[in-house]
Write a protein that holds these residues in place. Structure first.
Motif, short mmCIF file in Angstrom:
data_model
loop_
_atom_site.label_atom_id
_atom_site.label_comp_id
_atom_site.label_asym_id
_atom_site.label_seq_id
_atom_site.Cartn_x
_atom_site.Cartn_y
_atom_site.Cartn_z
N VAL A 12 0.86 -1.18 0.00
CA VAL A 12 0.00 0.00 0.00
C VAL A 12 0.90 1.24 0.00
O VAL A 12 1.78 1.37 0.87
N LYS A 13 0.71 2.14 -0.98
CA LYS A 13 1.44 3.40 -0.97
C LYS A 13 1.08 4.17 0.30
O LYS A 13 -0.08 4.23 0.71
N ASN A 14 2.08 4.75 0.92
CA ASN A 14 1.86 5.40 2.21
C ASN A 14 0.86 6.55 2.15
O ASN A 14 0.22 6.87 3.16
N GLU A 15 0.70 7.18 0.98
CA GLU A 15 -0.24 8.29 0.86
C GLU A 15 -1.67 7.81 0.60
O GLU A 15 -2.60 8.63 0.49
N ARG A 16 -1.87 6.48 0.50
CA ARG A 16 -3.20 5.96 0.18
C ARG A 16 -3.88 5.30 1.37
O ARG A 16 -4.90 4.63 1.22
N PHE A 17 -3.32 5.50 2.55
CA PHE A 17 -3.98 5.03 3.76
C PHE A 17 -5.11 5.99 4.14
O PHE A 17 -5.02 7.20 3.92
N ASP A 18 -6.17 5.44 4.72
CA ASP A 18 -7.25 6.23 5.30
C ASP A 18 -7.12 6.17 6.82
O ASP A 18 -6.92 5.08 7.39
N LEU A 19 -7.23 7.32 7.47
CA LEU A 19 -7.15 7.40 8.92
C LEU A 19 -8.46 7.95 9.47
O LEU A 19 -8.96 8.98 8.99
N HIS A 20 -8.99 7.29 10.48
CA HIS A 20 -10.24 7.73 11.12
C HIS A 20 -10.09 7.57 12.63
O HIS A 20 -9.42 6.64 13.10
N GLY A 79 6.69 19.61 4.02
CA GLY A 79 6.12 20.66 3.18
C GLY A 79 4.61 20.63 3.25
O GLY A 79 4.01 20.79 4.32
N PRO A 80 3.93 20.39 2.12
CA PRO A 80 2.45 20.39 2.12
C PRO A 80 1.85 19.09 2.68
O PRO A 80 0.64 18.96 2.72
N PHE A 81 2.71 18.14 3.11
CA PHE A 81 2.22 16.87 3.62
C PHE A 81 2.74 16.63 5.03
O PHE A 81 3.74 17.19 5.46
N LEU A 82 2.02 15.76 5.74
CA LEU A 82 2.46 15.31 7.05
C LEU A 82 2.65 13.81 7.02
O LEU A 82 1.85 13.08 6.42
N GLU A 83 3.71 13.34 7.64
CA GLU A 83 3.92 11.91 7.82
C GLU A 83 3.56 11.55 9.26
O GLU A 83 4.18 12.05 10.21
N TYR A 84 2.56 10.72 9.40
CA TYR A 84 2.17 10.24 10.73
C TYR A 84 2.88 8.91 10.99
O TYR A 84 2.71 7.96 10.23
N ILE A 85 3.67 8.88 12.05
CA ILE A 85 4.35 7.65 12.46
C ILE A 85 3.41 6.94 13.43
O ILE A 85 3.15 7.43 14.53
N LEU A 86 2.88 5.81 12.99
CA LEU A 86 1.81 5.14 13.72
C LEU A 86 2.32 3.89 14.42
O LEU A 86 2.97 3.04 13.80
N GLU A 87 2.02 3.78 15.70
CA GLU A 87 2.36 2.59 16.49
C GLU A 87 1.16 1.65 16.47
O GLU A 87 0.02 2.09 16.69
N THR A 88 1.43 0.36 16.20
CA THR A 88 0.32 -0.60 16.06
C THR A 88 0.20 -1.57 17.22
O THR A 88 -0.56 -2.52 17.15
N GLY A 89 0.97 -1.34 18.25
CA GLY A 89 0.88 -2.24 19.41
C GLY A 89 1.95 -3.31 19.41
O GLY A 89 2.24 -3.90 20.44
N GLY A 90 2.53 -3.60 18.26
CA GLY A 90 3.63 -4.56 18.18
C GLY A 90 4.91 -3.81 17.83
O GLY A 90 5.07 -2.63 18.13
N ARG A 91 5.82 -4.52 17.17
CA ARG A 91 7.07 -3.87 16.77
C ARG A 91 6.89 -3.01 15.53
O ARG A 91 7.68 -2.12 15.24
N GLU A 92 5.86 -3.30 14.76
CA GLU A 92 5.68 -2.63 13.47
C GLU A 92 5.26 -1.17 13.63
O GLU A 92 4.41 -0.83 14.46
N ARG A 93 5.87 -0.31 12.85
CA ARG A 93 5.47 1.09 12.77
C ARG A 93 5.08 1.36 11.33
O ARG A 93 5.75 0.94 10.40
N ILE A 94 3.99 2.07 11.14
CA ILE A 94 3.48 2.36 9.80
C ILE A 94 3.53 3.87 9.59
O ILE A 94 3.18 4.64 10.51
N ILE A 95 3.96 4.27 8.41
CA ILE A 95 3.97 5.69 8.05
C ILE A 95 2.79 5.96 7.13
O ILE A 95 2.65 5.32 6.08
N ALA A 96 1.94 6.89 7.51
CA ALA A 96 0.81 7.30 6.68
C ALA A 96 1.02 8.76 6.28
O ALA A 96 1.23 9.63 7.15
N VAL A 97 1.00 9.04 4.99
CA VAL A 97 1.20 10.40 4.47
C VAL A 97 -0.17 11.01 4.19
O VAL A 97 -0.99 10.43 3.49
#
Length: 357
Positions: free
Chosen positions: A282-290, A310-328
């Motif tokens: 999944v491209k990082n800019e194509r995540f939906d956040l709610h 710049g015109p975008f924000l990168e959210y560093i998301l913790e998922t409860g495990g070791r994995e971190r996901i970046i959502a643009v």
């Protein structure tokens, strides 16, 4: 081959150095007015391909054609090709005029032809007022234009560029990306541009060839390469993506993620059979956040950090495990706060699914 074929044809070319296969059965056709980017990581075979086209090396197998002529055995100076390298390679004790004239003097052109060609390249590259300066009196962008001019002054049939912007700062590099593309359209000859920088490849080219471990992974129009990757490597390498492991459920209609309590619709049921292990990109800019309070299906996560791009924000998301996901996401007036509980999901048509490697 006849002149009816493509302007340049790389036909089943391989290059071996002892046991090492730098290129493996690679074929590419390039039309006359195209800007082609050769994209791949370091050591993928990009520069080897450029050297073969230029005649600085010869393929172990396969043939190379330019304008319908087999040039595989032709020496470099008879191919009519210009080259621009990562290093500007300007003579420090010669003026811009002398640097530009050097390739023409080497081919013993007449003084009148040299004067005409210098006047032409001075106008094309906006070098007015710089011709009598020395390289150390020029800015990085001006030096780059002189290096381009030296590649173009002999009116080549095509121009090869080997990471020519790698030594420029980001702002100047972006300016030169626009300028080089404009020169190519103005001149109407093919540019073949080697880079490991996907932003350069996507912003400048008409088509992109993605090379990995000496093999052609993909070749096509730049937007298609980005939006519709055909292999896991292309999905991973072109654009910033997140990979998830999953298994197609018994109905074949959904893919259950291996590490998260979330399932996404299987948009290609004919390709991914029930029980098949798959990888989802999944491209990082194509995540939906709610907000989690809305109760939407998705991967539970928490905002761990926010990075301004710049015109975008990168959210560093913790998922409860070791994995971190970046959502643009586009920059908002009120960005999501640190610690916000969210549900992360994506549209099934916006991801790319492959059989697990």
């Amino acid at each position: 081959m006849t002149s009816e074929g493509p302007y340049i044809r790389i036909d089943q070319v391989s290059r071996r150095y002892g046991p090492v296969r730098a290129l493996d059965d690679l074929s590419i056709d390039i039309e006359k007015h195209e800007f082609i980017a050769i994209l791949g990581p370091s050591g993928s075979g990009k520069s080897t391909l450029l050297r073969l086209i230029a005649g600085l090396d010869r393929p172990t197998t396969g043939r190379i054609y330019i304008k319908g002529e087999d040039v595989t055995e032709l020496p470099p100076h008879k191919r009519g090709i210009g080259m621009v390298f990562q290093e500007f390679l300007l003579f420090p004790h010669r003026t811009v005029r002398e640097n530009l004239a050097f390739p023409l003097r080497m081919t013993k052109e007449t003084p009148q032809k040299i004067a005409d060609r210098l006047a032409w390249v001075e106008g094309v590259l906006s070098l007015n007022g710089l011709m009598d300066r020395y390289p150390n009196q020029l800015s990085g962008g001006q030096q780059q234009r002189v290096a381009l001019g030296r590649g173009l002054v002999a009116h080549p049939t095509l121009l090869l560029l080997d990471e020519p912007l790698a030594n420029l700062d980001r702002e100047l590099r972006q300016e030169m990306e626009v300028e080089i593309r404009r020169y190519q359209k103005q001149l109407g000859i093919p540019f073949v541009y080697v880079t490991h920088n996907q932003e350069e490849a996507l912003s400048m080219s008409d088509r992109v060839a993605v090379i990995h471990r000496g093999r052609l992974e993909a070749y096509g129009e730049r937007q298609a390469i980005y939006d519709r990757p055909q292999t896991p490597f292309v999905a991973r390498f072109v654009g910033k993506s997140t990979k998830f492991a999953g298994v197609v459920d018994p109905t074949g209609g959904f893919i259950k993620l291996a590490d998260h309590d979330y399932a996404v619709a299987n948009a290609a049921t004919g390709l991914h059979r029930p029980g098949m292990a798959v990888e989802i990109f999944v491209k990082n800019e194509r995540f939906d956040l709610h907000p989690a309070a809305e109760g939407r299906a998705g991967i539970p996560c928490v905002v761990g950090d926010v990075v301004l791009r710049g015109p975008f924000l990168e959210y560093i998301l913790e998922t409860g495990g070791r994995e971190r996901i970046i959502a643009v996401q586009p920059k908002r007036v009120d960005p999501l706060p640190l610690g916000a509980s969210l549900s992360l999901s994506w549209d099934a048509g916006q991801c790319h699914v492959f059989a697990a490697e």
